[in-house]
Design an enzyme around this catalytic site. Structure first.
Site, PDB file in Angstrom:
ATOM      1  N   LYS A  58     -13.255 -17.531 109.304  1.00  0.00           N
ATOM      2  CA  LYS A  58     -14.461 -17.045 108.613  1.00  0.00           C
ATOM      3  C   LYS A  58     -14.427 -17.538 107.170  1.00  0.00           C
ATOM      4  O   LYS A  58     -13.419 -17.342 106.465  1.00  0.00           O
ATOM      5  CB  LYS A  58     -14.461 -15.517 108.670  1.00  0.00           C
TER       6      LYS A  58
HETATM    7  O1  G3P Z   1     -19.702  -7.889 109.062  1.00  0.00           O
HETATM    8  C1  G3P Z   1     -19.955  -7.616 107.723  1.00  0.00           C
HETATM    9  C2  G3P Z   1     -19.841  -6.180 107.482  1.00  0.00           C
HETATM   10  O2  G3P Z   1     -18.508  -5.758 107.557  1.00  0.00           O
HETATM   11  C3  G3P Z   1     -20.461  -5.726 106.229  1.00  0.00           C
HETATM   12  O3  G3P Z   1     -20.981  -4.490 106.494  1.00  0.00           O
HETATM   13  O4  G3P Z   1     -21.879  -2.283 105.995  1.00  0.00           O
HETATM   14  O5  G3P Z   1     -20.233  -3.366 104.428  1.00  0.00           O
HETATM   15  O6  G3P Z   1     -22.553  -4.210 104.589  1.00  0.00           O
HETATM   16  P1  G3P Z   1     -21.438  -3.530 105.299  1.00  0.00           P
END
Ligand code: G3P
Length: 217
Positions: free
Chosen positions: A83
């Protein structure tokens, strides 16, 4: 639509995997921090459970260093997806590692143009962050839909991996607009089974069943 689980929590991954709910896993530096585990150890353990793509994120900022990190992460298991962030150096890394036959997930995507150049750099997956766009009063799902249209217009085979998925409604919308994959935390995946009318109906069935005085086993 494939389901990836967005966590480095091995127990949660194993539970969902046993139900056939896990087509892959995504992790990032924040999720590694939350796990409290060593990145190489925990990623190896995840790869021993899940046969689909497991994203492990580089943390360097220059292409040369990202390439070195990506190669090391890819040694963990054949199903590792490296990634990389959607920066110019991340795109250089994507081009090099995808040229070596490695799967690459380009993350932190917030625009159609970013998705377009990631596809041109050979990304296996593009990760647009739905929830974080919603957070700033933009429509994250519009981005998924727009990328779908652009990729289909030109036949790009980069898979749209909708990320930052925060709710069951996000999952529904991803499926409706044609995301190839969505990645969500375990709690969001579990919430997909919930409906208040299911709870209400089951409660009524239990009350009526008790009145019959019967048993099945
Ligand atoms: O896959 C990306 C994710 O982990 C981010 O999620 O909820 O932190 O925006 P969030």
């Amino acid at each position: 639509m494939k389901f990836f689980v967005d966590t480095a929590d091995v127990a949660a991954i194993a539970e969902l995997n046993d139900l056939g709910m896990v087509d892959g896993v995504t992790t990032n530096p924040s999720l590694i921090l939350k796990s409290g585990r060593d990145i190489l150890e925990v990623t190896k353990e995840i790869c021993s459970i899940v046969s689909g793509p497991v994203s492990a994120e580089v943390v360097a900022l220059t292409a040369d260093e990202m390439i070195a990190e990506g190669r090391k992460l890819a040694e963990i298991a054949p199903n590792i997806t490296v990634k990389v962030p959607l920066t110019w150096d991340g795109l250089k890394t994507c081009k090099v590692l995808s040229g070596e036959g490695k799967m690459v997930n380009v993350t932190l995507c917030f625009s159609v143009n970013q998705a377009l150049i990631a596809a041109k750099a050979g990304a296996t997956f593009i990760s647009p962050f739905v929830g974080r766009l919603d957070d700033i009063n933009l429509d994250g799902m519009d981005l998924i839909s727009d990328i779908r249209q652009v990729y289909d217009n030109y036949g790009f085979d980069t898979q749209i991996l909708a990320a930052s998925i925060r709710s069951a409604n996000h999952v529904t919308q991803c499926a409706l607009v044609g995301a190839d994959v969505m990645t969500a935390p375990p709690a969001v995946i579990k919430a997909l089974a919930s409906h208040p009318l299911t709870d209400k109906g089951l409660d009524q069935f239990m009350k009526d069943w008790a009145k019959t005085g019967q048993k099945i086993v």
